[in-house]
Scaffold this motif. Structure first.
Motif, PDB file in Angstrom:
ATOM      1  N   UNK A  24       0.843  -1.201   0.000  1.00 39.13           N
ATOM      2  CA  UNK A  24       0.000   0.000   0.000  1.00 39.13           C
ATOM      3  C   UNK A  24       0.869   1.237   0.000  1.00 39.13           C
ATOM      4  N   UNK A  42      -3.914  -0.834  -8.332  1.00 37.71           N
ATOM      5  CA  UNK A  42      -3.517  -1.848  -7.354  1.00 37.71           C
ATOM      6  C   UNK A  42      -3.579  -3.253  -7.959  1.00 37.71           C
ATOM      7  N   UNK A  43      -4.459  -3.374  -8.933  1.00 34.95           N
ATOM      8  CA  UNK A  43      -4.604  -4.685  -9.572  1.00 34.95           C
ATOM      9  C   UNK A  43      -3.337  -5.127 -10.271  1.00 34.95           C
ATOM     10  N   UNK A  46       0.244  -5.846  -7.145  1.00 36.64           N
ATOM     11  CA  UNK A  46       0.592  -7.092  -6.452  1.00 36.64           C
ATOM     12  C   UNK A  46       1.155  -8.153  -7.392  1.00 36.64           C
ATOM     13  N   UNK A  62       7.237 -10.745   6.757  1.00 35.94           N
ATOM     14  CA  UNK A  62       6.113 -10.161   7.501  1.00 35.94           C
ATOM     15  C   UNK A  62       6.638  -9.303   8.634  1.00 35.94           C
ATOM     16  N   UNK A  69      -0.247  -3.425  12.869  1.00 34.78           N
ATOM     17  CA  UNK A  69      -0.915  -4.522  12.183  1.00 34.78           C
ATOM     18  C   UNK A  69       0.105  -5.289  11.353  1.00 34.78           C
ATOM     19  N   UNK A  70      -0.178  -6.618  11.129  1.00 36.79           N
ATOM     20  CA  UNK A  70       0.735  -7.414  10.326  1.00 36.79           C
ATOM     21  C   UNK A  70       0.666  -6.972   8.880  1.00 36.79           C
ATOM     22  N   UNK A  72       2.970  -7.190   4.925  1.00 36.92           N
ATOM     23  CA  UNK A  72       4.077  -7.845   4.234  1.00 36.92           C
ATOM     24  C   UNK A  72       5.007  -6.771   3.687  1.00 36.92           C
TER      25      UNK A  72
ATOM     26  N   UNK B  24      -4.203 -12.227   3.121  1.00 42.50           N
ATOM     27  CA  UNK B  24      -3.909 -11.282   4.201  1.00 42.50           C
ATOM     28  C   UNK B  24      -3.303  -9.996   3.657  1.00 42.50           C
ATOM     29  N   UNK B  25      -2.409 -10.162   2.689  1.00 44.33           N
ATOM     30  CA  UNK B  25      -1.736  -9.002   2.117  1.00 44.33           C
ATOM     31  C   UNK B  25      -2.751  -8.085   1.432  1.00 44.33           C
ATOM     32  N   UNK B  28      -5.003  -6.320   3.967  1.00 40.95           N
ATOM     33  CA  UNK B  28      -4.282  -5.201   4.570  1.00 40.95           C
ATOM     34  C   UNK B  28      -4.361  -3.968   3.661  1.00 40.95           C
ATOM     35  N   UNK B  29      -4.159  -4.216   2.385  1.00 43.72           N
ATOM     36  CA  UNK B  29      -4.203  -3.116   1.426  1.00 43.72           C
ATOM     37  C   UNK B  29      -5.583  -2.455   1.435  1.00 43.72           C
ATOM     38  N   UNK B  31      -7.816  -2.458   3.783  1.00 47.58           N
ATOM     39  CA  UNK B  31      -8.065  -1.737   5.032  1.00 47.58           C
ATOM     40  C   UNK B  31      -7.392  -0.370   5.018  1.00 47.58           C
ATOM     41  N   UNK B  32      -6.148  -0.313   4.541  1.00 50.96           N
ATOM     42  CA  UNK B  32      -5.428   0.967   4.462  1.00 50.96           C
ATOM     43  C   UNK B  32      -6.182   1.934   3.568  1.00 50.96           C
ATOM     44  N   UNK B  33      -6.654   1.394   2.440  1.00 50.47           N
ATOM     45  CA  UNK B  33      -7.386   2.216   1.479  1.00 50.47           C
ATOM     46  C   UNK B  33      -8.660   2.767   2.142  1.00 50.47           C
ATOM     47  N   UNK B  35      -9.257   3.131   5.368  1.00 52.45           N
ATOM     48  CA  UNK B  35      -8.882   4.137   6.357  1.00 52.45           C
ATOM     49  C   UNK B  35      -8.700   5.503   5.728  1.00 52.45           C
ATOM     50  N   UNK B  36      -7.986   5.503   4.610  1.00 48.71           N
ATOM     51  CA  UNK B  36      -7.699   6.761   3.925  1.00 48.71           C
ATOM     52  C   UNK B  36      -9.000   7.438   3.482  1.00 48.71           C
ATOM     53  N   UNK B  55      -9.677  -0.878  -6.208  1.00 49.00           N
ATOM     54  CA  UNK B  55      -8.780  -2.023  -6.229  1.00 49.00           C
ATOM     55  C   UNK B  55      -8.982  -2.885  -7.477  1.00 49.00           C
TER      56      UNK B  55
END
Lengths: 105, 919
Positions: A24, A42-43, A46, A62, A69-70, A72, B24-25, B28-29, B31-33, B35-36, B55
């Motif tokens: 991010x 974003x697509x 990754x 990680x 928060x966890x 990568x 998970x990765x 996370x992305x 969630x950050x988005x 939040x913003x 996304x």
């Protein structure tokens, strides 16, 4: 503005030169540094990260993000640094050449 | 690069973990988005939705990330396999029919191939078998030996005669002179040995081997030691090596067998070791001599060809010779090196031939040529017996497998039609055609692999049945068929090939879909009537099953003809067995007295009506044969003058029930002191005496003694060699006048066979407790054994032909049912327009019959072209036997009609209104 084919790898590697960070954050930085001109879909981010990882230019681990928060984190490898140098050079030769052409009448 | 590989491998093997991390990765992305977006003042729902929108598709990102990691092919294969397995499980009926069909086809192929592997492909289990060469010789002229034991065959390409054996001096010369071979060694089969272990007597097979035999082959002992050059000296203690097979059957794998003493033909021998299980003991594939003895021990226990004084004569040819090539040496170099010496030795032997042994035409002879050929697969004789029949069997099972494939292809075709909707949807959603074909092929190969697995089990079970097959009547094949890597590779290849064979065409046609009409579910649009491919499959199936059934018909008629053939004697209730007193030291008159004593005792056994003996049993292709000459008549041609001498007891014709046609039979007075007499059969009477009465005429077995034997009677022809042969000329000689080389007793029985056999053994024990009774068989069993090959052919082609017929009719039924189902609408329309039920019935049956007739015509043509290759296996029936062809053709036509009738009746019962409303 859409990214030129193949430039995303270069931008990701360059961004990671500043230090390890997560996906991010990479997208955010590219957007900020380019003053909102370049937006990384974003697509495609990754798949690009995983491709670079599969090629051995970056590695992932990680870690904890800002609010614990966890997340990568990606980090440049030695091979990645070399690749970045090579790609930067060829990019500059390319843009230099395009510039030369555009300057002629 | 190494880290890259690690990433890929992790992706392949720790798939779940990698997927979880990817989730998970991305979470996370998001969630950050989100939040913003919240920070920008959106409501929580809005924030999340906007994040998702920016996304793009989460699943698509995942998919692309997976692509990047590579190994996509494996992942897809795994997916396809799981999907295929689910599809197969969903249709258990279809799956079990297909798997069973394939299992029968692949199992039959595997079983036959394991036999091919054993007999034709497998090399001897010895050290570096590719270095071994087999020596033999060929000649176009007269033979140059005084006597020979071994085999003489014809070289197929040249027609020259090939002999297997050499004289002992020739072998010694090879061994001492050669520079091109690192080892030269010899062996020779022994006739039946009387072995006595712990007071129990029995018969065993054996061979003599030279001292260099085991070292030269590089065979290591399983227990104890093998024979060495030191054992092969005249002064050495007599020793023997057991074959593994014999060790197991006779000694129960007892490791203490080494050092034991056994008595062989009355000579004590010490057992020094056992050869390993993979080494059959000898060099002929499929035969396994129980005992191997050094050549030097031969004269002590074998008074025949290897007898003391004659074993080392250059005119007495009896050892077979193998050599091991030195590295880089060709077989041709060996031949060039050794041929001169061999010819020299042959010539010396011929010149030294004692006058008593010289043939009438003794004179200069052409010298034989030496042959040196690959010895890596052991001796070729057995292979030659099996090769052609095996090839026919491979073709038969191959055809069955083809039909099975055609059938499954047909099933898949109809199923693909049912899945057309599913496939169209997947194509419309962007699946590539190649990808779909790959998936469909994965399914069919999965099917084939399941079939192959079951087929493997079937073959495992069936191979023991195959071993009971005796193609040459030489006795059971002694081999264990191993399901080794070669058989496994064969089965795997067959499975893969069949999977692709029957899967490819349906997959291609299933994916050739016009999307719009199918998606609109317009049944008239995309679905045609029968596809041309489906039709040709049916035609091919009918043709191939006709071919197999014609073969089966011909073989069954052959078997029937042979079983009902007039043998010329009564084979029922006839018990045969052998007793051989000569190895125990009985000689001359003693032997005859012993035989007479035994016959008397046998006749006293309850359940025995009469007893006799002769030198050879009938229908075993064995006997004593040579040219005969008639006094005062020109000799017959070589092809005509051969006569079997059957030396028999005076009551032989009564016991065998061979009717006397002229003159008298033998009497007990025709003994060694009386004038020599003979009773001859019709064939000999006709050939040697023409229309004249032979009774009172004289003939002989030596050219200069044409008046030696007087013909006293003529008996009816009886089959001699086997049921399929024309009766040869046979002269019966009363046995006290000529000594017997061996004796076969024949008892006409009336009671329980088991009790008779027990009583016979008891009677023999009373006469001499060390004499074994062996080769106990009834004459009917012997006749059956002689028909082993015919029975197997008839049985296999019959079973496989019926299987093929069943498969073909299922195929026809399936195709016609499908055609009717597809045309329900059209049929309804026709009926609404006034077509009668009969017309519809005729039309559907007509279509099926048309296909069948094409198939029958092609099948008949193929059968006409191919059956001539089996002419030599047929008896009493022509390879183009019209009744067989007609009957099989008609049978197929009737079955095809039935297969079409059921769907046709369904078509005729269609209710026009329902059919029209069906749209």
């Amino acid at each position: 503005m859409d990214l030129l084919q193949g430039t995303l790898d270069l931008l990701v590697l360059k961004t990671l030169q500043a230090g390890p960070t997560h996906g991010w954050d990479i997208a955010q930085r590219i957007q900020q540094v380019s003053r909102d001109v370049l937006r990384v879909g974003q697509g495609s981010l990754y798949p690009a990260l995983h491709r670079l990882e599969a090629q051995g230019w970056i590695i992932s681990e990680w870690g904890a993000s800002d609010n614990n928060r966890r997340a990568k984190f990606y980090r440049l490898t030695a091979a990645g640094r070399k690749q970045l140098a090579a790609e930067t050079e060829s990019w500059q030769r390319f843009t230099g050449a395009v510039e030369l052409i555009l300057k002629t009448n | 690069m190494l880290t890259g590989l690690r990433v890929r491998l992790r992706a392949l093997f720790r798939k779940a973990e990698v997927e979880r991390e990817l989730d998970e990765e991305l979470r996370f992305h998001l969630e950050k988005e989100t939040e913003q977006n919240l920070a920008r003042g959106m409501s929580p729902e809005e924030a999340r939705r906007a994040a998702l929108v920016s996304f793009g598709g989460v699943e698509r990102v995942k998919e692309e990330s997976r692509d990047v990691r590579g190994f996509r092919l494996f992942e897809e294969l795994w997916q396809d396999l799981r999907f295929g397995a689910r599809m197969l499980l969903k249709k258990p009926g279809f799956t079990s029919v297909a798997v069973l069909t394939l299992a029968l086809g692949i199992g039959a192929n595997t079983a036959i191939f394991s036999l091919v592997n054993e007999v034709l492909l497998k090399m001897l289990s010895v050290r570096q078998p590719e270095q071994l060469v087999l020596l033999d010789w060929r000649t176009g002229g007269q033979f140059i030996f005084g006597s020979m034991s071994g085999s003489i065959t014809q070289e197929p390409e040249t027609g020259l005669r090939v002999g297997s054996s050499f004289s002992y001096p020739a072998f010694e010369q090879f061994r001492s002179r050669t520079q091109t071979l690192s080892d030269v060694f010899a062996f020779a089969p022994l006739s039946q040995l009387n072995v006595s272990v712990g007071g129990q007597a029995e018969v065993a097979s054996g061979q003599l081997v030279s001292g260099g035999f085991y070292p030269g082959l590089g065979v290591q002992p399983a227990v104890g030691r093998v024979l060495t050059p030191d054992d092969d000296r005249d002064s050495a203690d007599p020793v023997a090596v057991l074959s593994y097979h014999y060790w197991r059957s006779r000694f129960g794998l007892d490791p203490d067998v080494v050092g034991k003493t056994i008595s062989v033909n009355g000579v004590p021998l010490t057992i020094v070791g056992v050869t390993p299980a993979q080494f059959y003991g000898g060099l002929e594939v499929g035969s396994s001599p129980d005992l191997s003895l050094p050549v030097a021990a031969g004269p002590r226990l074998n008074p025949g060809a290897t007898g003391r004084s004659e074993a080392k004569e250059a005119w007495n040819w009896w050892v077979q010779v193998l050599g091991r090539l030195k590295p880089g040496v060709s077989a041709e170099a060996v031949r060039a090196e050794l041929e001169g010496g061999f010819q020299q030795s042959a010539l010396e032997g011929w010149q030294a031939l004692p006058p008593a042994r010289r043939p009438p035409d003794y004179g200069p002879r052409e010298l034989p040529e030496l042959r040196v050929s690959s010895g890596s697969r052991g001796l070729a004789y057995l292979r030659e017996d099996y090769e052609h029949p095996l090839r026919i069997m491979l073709i038969v099972v191959g055809l069955v497998l083809l039909i099975a494939c055609a059938n499954i292809a047909n099933l898949l075709l109809t199923r693909a039609a049912a899945r057309r909707q599913e496939i169209a949807v997947r194509l419309a959603l962007g699946a590539s055609r190649l990808r779909l074909i790959r998936q469909l092929l994965t399914e069919s190969v999965l099917l084939a692999v399941l079939g192959a697995a079951l087929g493997w089990l079937l073959a495992w079970w069936a191979k023991d049945l195959l071993l009971m097959w005796r193609p040459s009547g030489r006795g059971q094949l002694q081999a264990h068929l191993e399901m080794d890597w070669r058989v496994f590779g064969f089965t795997a290849a067959v499975a893969l090939l069949t999977g692709i064979l029957f899967g490819l065409a349906p997959a291609l046609s299933a994916t050739r879909v016009e999307l719009t009409p199918v998606l609109k579910e317009n049944s008239r649009g995309a679905r045609g009537s029968l596809s041309r491919f489906g039709k040709s499959l049916v035609v091919a199936q009918v043709a191939v099953s006709l071919l197999l059934l014609v073969g089966a018909g011909l073989f069954i008629r052959t078997l029937h003809n042979l079983q009902s053939v007039e043998l010329g004697f009564n084979p029922e209730n006839l018990l045969l067995f052998r007793v051989d007193p000569r190895p125990k030291g009985y000689k001359g008159e003693e032997v005859n007295r012993l035989y007479e004593q035994m016959v008397e005792r046998f006749e006293a056994v309850p359940g025995v009506r009469s007893a006799t003996l002769s030198e050879y049993a009938l229908l075993t292709s064995s006997g004593r044969r040579g040219p005969a000459y008639v006094e005062g008549r020109a000799p017959l041609s070589r092809a005509e003058n051969n006569v079997y001498q059957q030396r028999a007891r005076w009551n032989y014709f009564d016991v065998m029930q061979i009717p006397l046609l002229a003159g008298r039979s033998f009497t007990p007075q025709d003994d060694g002191r009386a004038p020599k007499v003979a009773v001859i059969n019709q064939t000999m009477a006709r050939k040697f005496f023409g229309e004249e009465s032979p009774v009172g005429r004289r003939f002989g077995f030596k050219q200069d003694k044409g008046g030696e034997i007087e013909v006293v009677g003529v008996v009816r022809d009886a089959k001699y060699e086997g049921p399929r042969d024309e009766p040869p000329s046979v002269a019966y000689i009363p046995y006290p006048q000529e000594s017997l080389g061996q004796a076969t007793f024949a008892l006409r029985t009336a009671g329980d066979l088991g009790q008779v056999v027990e009583a016979v053994r008891g009677a023999v024990r009373e006469v001499d407790k060390d004499l074994p009774v062996f080769s106990v068989k009834t004459q009917v069993e012997l006749a059956d054994e002689a028909l082993g090959r015919e029975r197997l052919f008839a049985w296999l082609t019959g079973v496989f032909g019926l299987l093929a017929l069943l498969l073909a009719s299922i195929g026809l039924y399936g195709v016609m049912s499908y055609a009717v189902a597809e045309r329900t609408h059209e049929i309804g329309l026709r009926m609404a327009l006034g077509a009668s039920q009969g017309q519809i019935l005729r039309q559907v049956i007509g279509q099926g019959t048309f296909l069948t007739i094409i198939g029958i015509v092609i099948g008949l043509a193929a059968a006409l072209a191919l059956t001539r290759f089996i002419t030599s296996y047929l008896f009493g029936v022509s390879a183009m036997d019209p009744p067989t062809f007609l009957a099989i053709g008609a049978l197929l036509a009737v079955i095809a009609l039935v297969a079409c009738y059921l769907p046709a009746r369904r078509a005729a019962k269609v209710d026009p209104m329902t059919a029209l409303r069906y749209e």
